[in-house]
Design a protein around this motif. Structure first.
Motif, PDB file in Angstrom:
ATOM      1  N   UNK A   1      -2.431  -6.789   8.054  1.00  0.00           N
ATOM      2  CA  UNK A   1      -3.879  -6.620   7.933  1.00  0.00           C
ATOM      3  C   UNK A   1      -4.248  -6.426   6.463  1.00  0.00           C
ATOM      4  N   UNK A   2      -5.014  -7.369   5.866  1.00  0.00           N
ATOM      5  CA  UNK A   2      -5.337  -7.258   4.431  1.00  0.00           C
ATOM      6  C   UNK A   2      -6.193  -6.032   4.112  1.00  0.00           C
ATOM      7  N   UNK A   3      -7.023  -5.609   5.070  1.00  0.00           N
ATOM      8  CA  UNK A   3      -7.838  -4.415   4.822  1.00  0.00           C
ATOM      9  C   UNK A   3      -6.948  -3.181   4.733  1.00  0.00           C
ATOM     10  N   UNK A   4      -6.002  -3.071   5.651  1.00  0.00           N
ATOM     11  CA  UNK A   4      -5.106  -1.926   5.662  1.00  0.00           C
ATOM     12  C   UNK A   4      -4.303  -1.849   4.365  1.00  0.00           C
ATOM     13  N   UNK A   5      -3.848  -2.992   3.892  1.00  0.00           N
ATOM     14  CA  UNK A   5      -3.107  -3.031   2.619  1.00  0.00           C
ATOM     15  C   UNK A   5      -4.000  -2.552   1.473  1.00  0.00           C
ATOM     16  N   UNK A   6      -5.269  -2.974   1.498  1.00  0.00           N
ATOM     17  CA  UNK A   6      -6.207  -2.576   0.453  1.00  0.00           C
ATOM     18  C   UNK A   6      -6.443  -1.069   0.464  1.00  0.00           C
ATOM     19  N   UNK A   7      -6.575  -0.482   1.658  1.00  0.00           N
ATOM     20  CA  UNK A   7      -6.821   0.957   1.748  1.00  0.00           C
ATOM     21  C   UNK A   7      -5.612   1.763   1.271  1.00  0.00           C
ATOM     22  N   UNK A   8      -4.420   1.205   1.447  1.00  0.00           N
ATOM     23  CA  UNK A   8      -3.214   1.927   1.061  1.00  0.00           C
ATOM     24  C   UNK A   8      -2.969   1.903  -0.445  1.00  0.00           C
ATOM     25  N   UNK A   9      -3.486   0.899  -1.127  1.00  0.00           N
ATOM     26  CA  UNK A   9      -3.160   0.732  -2.543  1.00  0.00           C
ATOM     27  C   UNK A   9      -3.438   1.963  -3.409  1.00  0.00           C
ATOM     28  N   UNK A  10      -4.581   2.661  -3.222  1.00  0.00           N
ATOM     29  CA  UNK A  10      -4.810   3.844  -4.072  1.00  0.00           C
ATOM     30  C   UNK A  10      -3.771   4.947  -3.868  1.00  0.00           C
ATOM     31  N   UNK A  11      -3.030   4.889  -2.766  1.00  0.00           N
ATOM     32  CA  UNK A  11      -2.005   5.900  -2.529  1.00  0.00           C
ATOM     33  C   UNK A  11      -0.685   5.555  -3.206  1.00  0.00           C
ATOM     34  N   UNK A  12      -0.576   4.319  -3.707  1.00  0.00           N
ATOM     35  CA  UNK A  12       0.706   3.848  -4.230  1.00  0.00           C
ATOM     36  C   UNK A  12       0.718   3.932  -5.750  1.00  0.00           C
ATOM     37  N   UNK A  13       0.608   5.121  -6.270  1.00  0.00           N
ATOM     38  CA  UNK A  13       0.547   5.309  -7.715  1.00  0.00           C
ATOM     39  C   UNK A  13       1.907   5.085  -8.361  1.00  0.00           C
TER      40      UNK A  13
END
Length: 603
Positions: free
Chosen positions: A589-601
């Motif tokens: 799911x591209x939306x789910x990937x987008x939401x996770x990105x800020x957590x992947x510092x």
């Protein structure tokens, strides 16, 4: 009074401590099933996936009854409050939610509070907890209430509100751009500001309120606190800088783009429009009756629009009158809107808009109208009217501005908007939502954080011939030509707008989330149990294999995202960097990937 405040503070602190204790002792608290009837939950929904990934199986807090909190910050305009109001309306229509009390927490100011009560008569019937950031007692009390709610839903503008540490919650931001991952947010912001500056310059409007931006200003934004999206996908790092649940910075947004969650459309308004447009007997429809009620309440308005005083025929006559509605913040967008209309409307132009007579008398506004060929300017409102002539205008065109005044009945307000011409000037999310529901062609006043709105509309109207209309450039000639070629085709307008609603309606997903959080025995909550039990037993390898072997891509998305969020919170999953990267790549799911990105510092 001082003793009373001390008692209130002590009670609030005790509630917080108890809720905090229960958060670490979930086995002592039994989940309660509420009578809500059956509901089919769609696991393909990005909103449902994200909700299940970041929340745990619900259990009851104090009090032992369900309680839903809808929260927002409403410090400018009424759009943010309208978001939570739309959800309350939908909940009141659905009998499944009758047993769940709804409370609103609104961070605002005293002046804005008065404006909201004035704009929405039904607000006085709602339980609203107003909190003011500069008043610590009110702010603390409002924040404590979320800790023992069954669910807290933050909508539109909520960045900066204190999120609950114990109960389940979810936050969704207002319609704004999803910035490209190959840019930092400061670069994206500069690009957006330059785009709007170019629009102002092309319009020729001298607006001193609009600042000038240039790439040289970039250094001023370097410490603005925006998160940098420059993430190297080949080696993702997961870390959090605060003990607070940092999944709050992973912000799903309302909107019409591929990475947005859609918009919360009002089902009652859609039904009214459908009923009117499909009905043979138009006069028997609710929409027609709403218009008649408006004209009875404001007989002068019907006369201003039609030139007829007969209340018995005004509602029918007004439907054959050409008038436009315009709601705007910035006169620059009004200018282009009028510049488009004068190229498509041959006769007198009537604009229904809450504009003041003092604005029309300003030299800058009069010059703007003269530049477009308007030599005969009329103004009408309940308490004032006027005529202004500009003999040096290049053309002899007549324009009438009609200020309808305050309309306290939203149904009547919607009827006035619906029977206007299809082209309508909208500003803010809610007016865009209504325009689409009414099968209009929205001319959007976009702001620097919404430069993608026209791009999204252009994509959704692809093949209609209006692609050149939905652009951010100041191009009234091109936009008018597109409209003239389109000829305001009613069936096609309806078809496209109904397709937009069908594909981008966020309201059903919001109701699904609220329903699901109050049904802890639902099978989808077993995913939370599966992840918890495996990680607690140290069976991270078995869980990793189970996720990879899960046939349903939607369930696999939820499980993988839940593990990544858990790891971002406390680094306790036991997975190495390679496994974390692989879990992220499993998510489809591209939306789910987008939401996770800020957590992947990155470290």
């Amino acid at each position: 009074m001082q003793l009373k405040n001390v008692c209130k503070t002590f009670t609030a602190m005790m509630i917080l401590l108890l809720a905090h204790f229960l958060n670490f002792m979930p086995s002592l608290v039994c989940a309660t099933e509420f009578e809500m009837g059956d509901r089919e939950i769609n696991p393909e929904s990005s909103l449902i996936k994200w909700f299940l990934a970041r929340n745990t199986r619900p259990f009851t807090f104090i009090p032992y009854d369900p309680r839903l909190i809808l929260a927002t910050i409403a410090e400018e305009g009424t759009d943010d409050f309208a978001y939570v109001l739309e959800v309350t309306r939908e909940l009141s229509k659905d009998k499944a939610f009758n047993n769940i009390p709804v409370e609103l927490i609104v961070q605002s100011t005293e002046s804005q509070k008065k404006e909201i009560y004035r704009a929405f008569s039904e607000a006085s019937d709602l339980k609203i907890n107003w909190i003011y950031k500069d008043e610590r007692q009110e702010y603390l009390t409002g924040s404590m209430q979320m800790e023992y709610a069954s669910f807290s839903l933050f909508l539109s503008n909520w960045s900066g509100m204190r999120v609950p540490k114990t109960s389940n919650w979810l936050g969704i931001g207002r319609y704004s751009n999803v910035d490209a991952m190959d840019k930092g947010l400061d670069v994206s912001l500069i690009d957006d500001l330059l785009l709007i500056e170019n629009y102002y310059q092309s319009s020729g409007v001298n607006n001193p309120a609009n600042l000038t931006f240039s790439p040289g200003n970039k250094s001023l934004l370097s410490d603005s606190g925006y998160y940098d999206h420059n993430v190297n996908h080949s080696h993702l790092k997961y870390s959090l800088d605060s003990a607070q649940d940092k999944s709050c910075i992973a912000l799903p947004k309302f909107g019409l783009g591929e990475l947005h969650l859609g918009l919360p459309f009002n089902s009652e308004l859609i039904e009214k429009i459908d009923d009117y447009e499909m009905s043979v007997d138009k006069e028997s429809t609710s929409l027609h009756k709403d218009l008649k009620q408006l004209l009875q309440d404001k007989p002068w308005l019907g006369y201003a629009l039609t030139g007829h005083r007969d209340l018995n025929t005004q509602a029918e006559t007004i439907q054959n009158v050409s008038y436009y509605t315009a709601y705007f913040r910035d006169e620059t967008f009004l200018k282009e809107y009028l510049d488009v209309i004068r190229r498509t409307e041959p006769g007198e132009i009537k604009i229904v808009t809450p504009i003041k007579s003092t604005t029309l008398r300003t030299p800058a506004f009069r010059e703007m109208l003269k530049e477009m060929g308007f030599s005969n300017i009329h103004y009408k409102s309940r308490g004032a009217s006027g005529i202004y002539f500009q003999p040096t205008a290049s053309e002899y065109r007549k324009i009438t501005f009609i200020n309808p005044g305050f309309i306290d009945n939203e149904s009547a307000h919607n009827a006035l908007a619906y029977f206007s011409q299809p082209l309508t000037l909208v500003t803010g999310d809610i007016s865009l939502i209504k325009a689409i529901a009414m099968n209009k062609i929205p001319f959007c006043e976009w702001r620097y954080f919404q430069t993608d709105v026209n791009k999204h509309l252009q994509s959704l109207w692809k093949g209609s011939g209006l692609e050149l209309f939905f652009v951010n450039d100041y191009q009234p000639e091109i936009k008018a030509a597109a409209l003239n070629q389109f000829k305001l085709d009613s069936p096609l307008r309806r078809k496209i707008n109904r397709q937009i609603i069908s594909a981008h309606n966020a309201m059903p997903g919001l109701l699904d989330v609220i329903w699901l959080v109050h049904r802890p025995s639902h099978a989808l909550w077993n995913l939370d149990t599966q992840v918890k039990e495996r990680l607690e037993k140290g069976e991270n390898s078995e869980l990793f294999d189970e996720i990879k072997q899960t046939e349903s891509k939607d369930i696999r998305d939820i499980l993988a995202a839940k593990v990544l969020i858990q790891h971002s919170r406390d680094q306790s999953t036991g997975y190495n960097q390679y496994q974390l990267d692989e879990l992220f790549m499993l998510i489809q799911d591209p939306r789910l990937r987008e939401y996770l990105l800020p957590l992947l510092n990155k470290h």
